[in-house]
Motif scaffolding. Structure first.
Motif, PDB file in Angstrom:
ATOM      1  N   ARG A   1       0.837  -1.212   0.000  1.00 42.91           N
ATOM      2  CA  ARG A   1       0.000   0.000   0.000  1.00 42.91           C
ATOM      3  C   ARG A   1       0.869   1.258   0.000  1.00 42.91           C
ATOM      4  O   ARG A   1       0.582   2.226  -0.698  1.00 42.91           O
ATOM      5  CB  ARG A   1      -0.945  -0.003   1.198  1.00 42.91           C
ATOM      6  N   VAL A   2       1.933   1.238   0.788  1.00 47.88           N
ATOM      7  CA  VAL A   2       2.834   2.397   0.835  1.00 47.88           C
ATOM      8  C   VAL A   2       3.467   2.613  -0.532  1.00 47.88           C
ATOM      9  O   VAL A   2       3.556   3.747  -1.012  1.00 47.88           O
ATOM     10  CB  VAL A   2       3.909   2.231   1.934  1.00 47.88           C
ATOM     11  N   ARG A   3       3.904   1.528  -1.176  1.00 49.36           N
ATOM     12  CA  ARG A   3       4.473   1.650  -2.532  1.00 49.36           C
ATOM     13  C   ARG A   3       3.467   2.276  -3.488  1.00 49.36           C
ATOM     14  O   ARG A   3       3.814   3.127  -4.308  1.00 49.36           O
ATOM     15  CB  ARG A   3       4.896   0.277  -3.053  1.00 49.36           C
ATOM     16  N   GLY A   4       2.219   1.817  -3.385  1.00 53.95           N
ATOM     17  CA  GLY A   4       1.168   2.367  -4.238  1.00 53.95           C
ATOM     18  C   GLY A   4       0.963   3.848  -4.006  1.00 53.95           C
ATOM     19  O   GLY A   4       0.833   4.621  -4.956  1.00 53.95           O
ATOM     20  N   ARG A   5       0.932   4.253  -2.749  1.00 54.18           N
ATOM     21  CA  ARG A   5       0.762   5.673  -2.430  1.00 54.18           C
ATOM     22  C   ARG A   5       1.954   6.482  -2.930  1.00 54.18           C
ATOM     23  O   ARG A   5       1.782   7.598  -3.414  1.00 54.18           O
ATOM     24  CB  ARG A   5       0.609   5.867  -0.915  1.00 54.18           C
ATOM     25  N   LEU A   6       3.146   5.927  -2.796  1.00 52.55           N
ATOM     26  CA  LEU A   6       4.346   6.614  -3.264  1.00 52.55           C
ATOM     27  C   LEU A   6       4.241   6.892  -4.759  1.00 52.55           C
ATOM     28  O   LEU A   6       4.553   7.987  -5.230  1.00 52.55           O
ATOM     29  CB  LEU A   6       5.583   5.771  -2.939  1.00 52.55           C
TER      30      LEU A   6
ATOM     31  N   GLU B   1       4.626  15.070  -6.492  1.00 46.76           N
ATOM     32  CA  GLU B   1       4.220  15.813  -5.294  1.00 46.76           C
ATOM     33  C   GLU B   1       5.036  15.303  -4.111  1.00 46.76           C
ATOM     34  O   GLU B   1       4.878  14.184  -3.647  1.00 46.76           O
ATOM     35  CB  GLU B   1       2.725  15.597  -5.046  1.00 46.76           C
ATOM     36  N   ARG B   2       5.938  16.121  -3.627  1.00 45.97           N
ATOM     37  CA  ARG B   2       6.861  15.694  -2.571  1.00 45.97           C
ATOM     38  C   ARG B   2       6.880  16.707  -1.433  1.00 45.97           C
ATOM     39  O   ARG B   2       7.878  17.348  -1.168  1.00 45.97           O
ATOM     40  CB  ARG B   2       8.284  15.537  -3.134  1.00 45.97           C
ATOM     41  N   GLY B   3       5.759  16.851  -0.758  1.00 49.36           N
ATOM     42  CA  GLY B   3       5.676  17.827   0.314  1.00 49.36           C
ATOM     43  C   GLY B   3       5.724  17.199   1.692  1.00 49.36           C
ATOM     44  O   GLY B   3       5.854  15.978   1.847  1.00 49.36           O
ATOM     45  N   GLN B   4       5.577  18.042   2.687  1.00 52.48           N
ATOM     46  CA  GLN B   4       5.611  17.630   4.090  1.00 52.48           C
ATOM     47  C   GLN B   4       4.517  16.605   4.395  1.00 52.48           C
ATOM     48  O   GLN B   4       4.743  15.622   5.084  1.00 52.48           O
ATOM     49  CB  GLN B   4       5.440  18.866   4.976  1.00 52.48           C
ATOM     50  N   GLU B   5       3.320  16.842   3.869  1.00 52.39           N
ATOM     51  CA  GLU B   5       2.185  15.948   4.124  1.00 52.39           C
ATOM     52  C   GLU B   5       2.475  14.537   3.614  1.00 52.39           C
ATOM     53  O   GLU B   5       2.192  13.552   4.305  1.00 52.39           O
ATOM     54  CB  GLU B   5       0.940  16.514   3.446  1.00 52.39           C
TER      55      GLU B   5
ATOM     56  N   ARG C   1      15.610   4.868   1.181  1.00 52.15           N
ATOM     57  CA  ARG C   1      15.481   5.576  -0.101  1.00 52.15           C
ATOM     58  C   ARG C   1      14.480   6.734   0.009  1.00 52.15           C
ATOM     59  O   ARG C   1      14.689   7.799  -0.576  1.00 52.15           O
ATOM     60  CB  ARG C   1      15.055   4.603  -1.204  1.00 52.15           C
ATOM     61  N   ILE C   2      13.402   6.500   0.748  1.00 53.38           N
ATOM     62  CA  ILE C   2      12.432   7.577   0.971  1.00 53.38           C
ATOM     63  C   ILE C   2      13.103   8.724   1.731  1.00 53.38           C
ATOM     64  O   ILE C   2      12.918   9.903   1.405  1.00 53.38           O
ATOM     65  CB  ILE C   2      11.191   7.041   1.726  1.00 53.38           C
ATOM     66  N   CYS C   3      13.902   8.373   2.732  1.00 53.77           N
ATOM     67  CA  CYS C   3      14.624   9.400   3.500  1.00 53.77           C
ATOM     68  C   CYS C   3      15.552  10.204   2.603  1.00 53.77           C
ATOM     69  O   CYS C   3      15.658  11.429   2.753  1.00 53.77           O
ATOM     70  CB  CYS C   3      15.433   8.750   4.623  1.00 53.77           C
ATOM     71  N   LEU C   4      16.223   9.529   1.693  1.00 55.82           N
ATOM     72  CA  LEU C   4      17.094  10.230   0.749  1.00 55.82           C
ATOM     73  C   LEU C   4      16.288  11.203  -0.107  1.00 55.82           C
ATOM     74  O   LEU C   4      16.699  12.349  -0.316  1.00 55.82           O
ATOM     75  CB  LEU C   4      17.822   9.235  -0.158  1.00 55.82           C
ATOM     76  N   GLU C   5      15.141  10.734  -0.578  1.00 51.46           N
ATOM     77  CA  GLU C   5      14.315  11.561  -1.449  1.00 51.46           C
ATOM     78  C   GLU C   5      13.797  12.803  -0.728  1.00 51.46           C
ATOM     79  O   GLU C   5      13.667  13.872  -1.322  1.00 51.46           O
ATOM     80  CB  GLU C   5      13.142  10.719  -1.959  1.00 51.46           C
ATOM     81  N   TYR C   6      13.519  12.664   0.566  1.00 48.56           N
ATOM     82  CA  TYR C   6      12.960  13.771   1.343  1.00 48.56           C
ATOM     83  C   TYR C   6      14.003  14.442   2.229  1.00 48.56           C
ATOM     84  O   TYR C   6      13.666  15.272   3.056  1.00 48.56           O
ATOM     85  CB  TYR C   6      11.781  13.288   2.190  1.00 48.56           C
ATOM     86  N   ASP C   7      15.247  14.080   2.082  1.00 55.83           N
ATOM     87  CA  ASP C   7      16.365  14.694   2.797  1.00 55.83           C
ATOM     88  C   ASP C   7      16.210  14.620   4.320  1.00 55.83           C
ATOM     89  O   ASP C   7      16.430  15.599   5.029  1.00 55.83           O
ATOM     90  CB  ASP C   7      16.562  16.145   2.355  1.00 55.83           C
TER      91      ASP C   7
END
Length: 132
Positions: A27-32, A38-42, A77-83
């Motif tokens: 589900r998380v992969r799907g949401r990603l 769209e790469r915001g705080q939310e 990888r998500i952490c890298l993308e969102y710094d």
């Protein structure tokens, strides 16, 4: 499920078994994918909560296998993308332990070793500039 820091023994009724954790990751992969560019705080808060929650359920059940490695690699990888360097360091520390236990793939080990090297080179460059 939302991530909540454990302050006491976990309630076994709220800890998801591995098959449900795999569904949660799907589900998380799907949401990603749905987030697209769209790469915001939310978006990051949602991803962070979901990944931390899955990691917590894995830890509570002492599940240490290739799925666990995949979860930590995905979160890193998500952490890298969102710094998010602090969370990335946590993921990398756990990945190092998992790799030392013989889990994960050679490709994953090389990928995250490269991230670690690049991070350290960048930190050293920052230190050198600060010394000027």
């Amino acid at each position: 499920k939302k991530y909540l820091r454990l302050t006491s023994a976990p309630d076994p009724r709220t800890v998801r078994p591995e098959p449900l954790l795999k569904q949660a990751i799907d589900r998380v992969r799907g949401r990603l994918i749905e987030f697209g560019d769209e790469r915001g705080q939310e978006q990051y808060i949602y991803l962070w909560e979901q990944m931390k929650s899955v990691r917590q359920d894995l830890t509570v059940q002492r599940i240490r296998n290739d799925f666990t490695v995949g979860v930590y690699e995905m979160h890193a990888r998500i952490c890298l993308e969102y710094d998010d360097q602090a969370e990335l360091k946590q993921c990398q520390a756990q990945l190092q332990q998992l790799y030392e236990e013989g889990l994960g793939s050679r490709e994953g080990q090389r990928e995250f070793l490269a991230y670690s090297l690049l991070y350290n080179v960048g930190k050293q460059a920052d230190n050198n500039v600060a010394d000027l």
